[in-house]
Design a protein around this motif. Structure first.
Motif, short mmCIF file in Angstrom:
data_model
loop_
_atom_site.label_atom_id
_atom_site.label_comp_id
_atom_site.label_asym_id
_atom_site.label_seq_id
_atom_site.Cartn_x
_atom_site.Cartn_y
_atom_site.Cartn_z
N ALA A 126 0.83 -1.20 0.00
CA ALA A 126 0.00 0.00 0.00
C ALA A 126 0.87 1.25 0.00
O ALA A 126 0.58 2.23 -0.70
CB ALA A 126 -0.93 -0.01 1.21
N GLY A 127 1.93 1.22 0.79
CA GLY A 127 2.84 2.37 0.81
C GLY A 127 3.52 2.58 -0.53
O GLY A 127 3.69 3.72 -0.98
N LEU A 128 3.92 1.49 -1.20
CA LEU A 128 4.55 1.60 -2.50
C LEU A 128 3.57 2.17 -3.53
O LEU A 128 3.93 3.01 -4.35
CB LEU A 128 5.06 0.24 -2.96
CG LEU A 128 5.71 0.19 -4.34
CD1 LEU A 128 6.90 1.14 -4.41
CD2 LEU A 128 6.12 -1.23 -4.71
N THR A 129 2.32 1.71 -3.48
CA THR A 129 1.31 2.24 -4.40
C THR A 129 1.14 3.73 -4.23
O THR A 129 1.07 4.49 -5.20
CB THR A 129 -0.03 1.52 -4.18
OG1 THR A 129 0.15 0.10 -4.36
CG2 THR A 129 -1.08 2.02 -5.15
N ALA A 130 1.09 4.20 -2.97
CA ALA A 130 0.95 5.63 -2.71
C ALA A 130 2.15 6.41 -3.23
O ALA A 130 2.01 7.51 -3.79
CB ALA A 130 0.76 5.87 -1.22
N LEU A 131 3.35 5.86 -3.07
CA LEU A 131 4.55 6.54 -3.55
C LEU A 131 4.56 6.63 -5.07
O LEU A 131 4.94 7.67 -5.65
CB LEU A 131 5.80 5.81 -3.07
CG LEU A 131 6.10 5.89 -1.57
CD1 LEU A 131 7.25 4.96 -1.21
CD2 LEU A 131 6.44 7.32 -1.17
N VAL A 132 4.15 5.56 -5.75
CA VAL A 132 4.10 5.58 -7.22
C VAL A 132 3.06 6.58 -7.70
O VAL A 132 3.29 7.32 -8.66
CB VAL A 132 3.81 4.17 -7.76
CG1 VAL A 132 3.62 4.20 -9.27
CG2 VAL A 132 4.95 3.21 -7.41
N GLU A 133 1.91 6.61 -7.05
CA GLU A 133 0.86 7.55 -7.44
C GLU A 133 1.35 9.00 -7.34
O GLU A 133 0.99 9.85 -8.16
CB GLU A 133 -0.37 7.36 -6.56
CG GLU A 133 -1.13 6.08 -6.84
CD GLU A 133 -2.26 5.86 -5.85
OE1 GLU A 133 -2.26 6.54 -4.79
OE2 GLU A 133 -3.14 5.02 -6.13
#
Length: 444
Positions: A126-133
């Motif tokens: 979830a943290g990685l998804t937020a960073l990519v977004e």
């Protein structure tokens, strides 16, 4: 007397809380997030501004503890990891990061163990998804599509045949993965602590007093000035502590890399009456540089007994495996080594001398090189036993001689060319450096 009850839920950089609607109980949070180096669970205050955030968090918690109307109900501690490495390793790594944060907390505050709610998050998808977004990385939309729609594991007939991590690694020849490894993954090497508190504050109305008489002239100075009675007493408000999330994350002025080294002695050489000492320095990413020196110069001319050898060794090692990922200089290792030595062995008969008689080590050097494998086993808080064996080449000039009366008569000169085992060790290792110690049971 009135009783007003407010439930305060802390907000950290992990962001868990929200503000309630007008008239409802107010929700807020108090927490902290810290960062770790890749593959490590050692909490370094000097790394990426950890010290500033931890000290600010501690100051706010101390302020809360001084207020007897506040009670800490629950402490949630979470550790996370990036997608690098195996799932099992990341689970263990995130758990150890959470434990390191609890250990720091235990040194500053006293709370019962049941207050802690530990979460080993493993890979923080979830943290990685937020960073990519929030990024402008190459192939951003394709990466987000994989993160949102590909399961972590794709299983068919009871076997794992594909998964989210594999597809990310193969996307565009791995270019998207390497971009994230450099720019985004370090944000996931973290641990966080979230406090849930309950606050009860008593609001005491002011006692009613007769207004002090004022001179009529003072009342007449302002036209239209009238005395307006108040229906409710004015109650002062106590400002809540500023949440730690408002503290900007800034890198420390000076970041000190972890310093891990060891001193050691090879017990096999010691048993052979060859004193020796070695040192090994960890240089990061599982790599280390080391060196050893030995010196024995025992002799008895009357009995023609000579037991003399001295020389040294340099090596470079690569540690790998679960233990190596949790702590430097521990676990499996492979490496390359180079040797330089000279010797003089005689036991009452024919003697063997490495190199030409007389001169210095450089004049009569025998040399060797090879590959090694070993395993460093924790046996104490700062002690390891390092088992190893090396195979390679040892060559050089060897002089053979025999004692005749009070003289030593040369017999032959040979060139040694040995291929096979050239190194063996069972070394007692003393770990030195900040955080360079083993936990109970040999685990860091």
């Amino acid at each position: 007397m009135q009783m007003k009850k407010i439930v305060l839920f802390p907000i950290s950089v992990l962001f868990f809380g929200a503000l309630c609607a007008q008239g409802a109980p107010q929700a807020d949070t108090l927490g902290v997030k810290v960062y770790f180096r890749k593959g490590y669970s050692i909490l370094e205050p000097a790394y990426r501004g950890n010290a500033e955030r931890l000290e600010a968090f501690a100051a706010q918690l101390e302020a809360l503890q001084r207020d007897t109307s506040i009670r800490v109900k629950r402490i949630r501690v979470a550790g996370t990891a990036s997608p690098e490495g195996t799932a099992q390793l990341n689970e263990r790594l995130s758990e150890n990061r959470a434990k390191s944060l609890i250990a720091w907390f235990g040194e500053r505050f006293s709370f019962p163990e049941h207050s802690f709610d530990v979460h080993a998050e493993g890979i923080d998808w979830a943290g990685l998804t937020a960073l990519v977004e929030a990024s402008q990385m190459p192939y951003r939309d394709e990466v987000l599509d994989i993160l949102r729609h590909t399961p972590e594991w794709v299983i068919r007939d009871g076997r794992v045949v594909d998964g989210r991590k594999r597809r990310l690694g193969m996307l565009r020849g791995g270019r998207a993965w390497w971009y994230m490894a450099e720019h985004l993954f370090p944000q996931l090497w973290s641990g966080g602590m979230l406090l849930s508190c309950e606050i009860e504050r008593r609001i005491v109305p002011q006692a009613e007093h007769d207004p002090e008489p004022q001179p009529e002239s003072a009342l007449a100075e302002e036209p239209g000035c009238e005395s307006v009675p108040t229906s409710e007493p004015v109650v002062g408000r106590t400002a809540a502590p500023e949440p730690a999330s408002e503290i900007a994350e800034q890198p420390a002025a000076v970041e000190r890399a972890p310093f891990c080294m060891s001193l050691k002695t090879n017990l096999l050489y010691d048993a052979a009456l060859v004193p020796n000492i070695g040192a090994e320095f960890y240089v990061g990413r599982g790599w280390s540089l080391g060196g050893n020196w030995m010196y024995a110069w025992w002799k008895n001319d009357r009995r023609h007994n000579f037991w003399r050898i001295y020389g040294g060794e340099l090596d470079v090692r690569r540690y790998f495996g679960r233990c190596a990922a949790e702590k430097p200089l521990t676990g499996h290792h492979v490496g390359l080594y180079g040797q330089m030595l000279t010797y003089d062995f005689e036991r009452g008969g024919k003697g063997y001398m490495g190199g030409k008689p007389g001169g210095m080590l450089w004049d009569k050097m025998n040399w060797g090189a090879g590959i090694e494998y070993g395993y460093a086993l924790p046996i104490g808080r700062r002690l390891n036993l390092d088992f190893g064996i090396g195979i390679g080449y040892l060559g050089g000039e060897c002089w053979e001689y025999e004692p005749v009366g009070n003289h030593y008569v040369w017999q032959a000169t040979k060139q040694r060319h040995w291929f096979g085992p050239t190194k063996a060790e069972i070394s007692l290792v003393w770990l030195i450096g900040r955080g360079n110690f083993n936990r109970k049971g040999g685990k860091r």
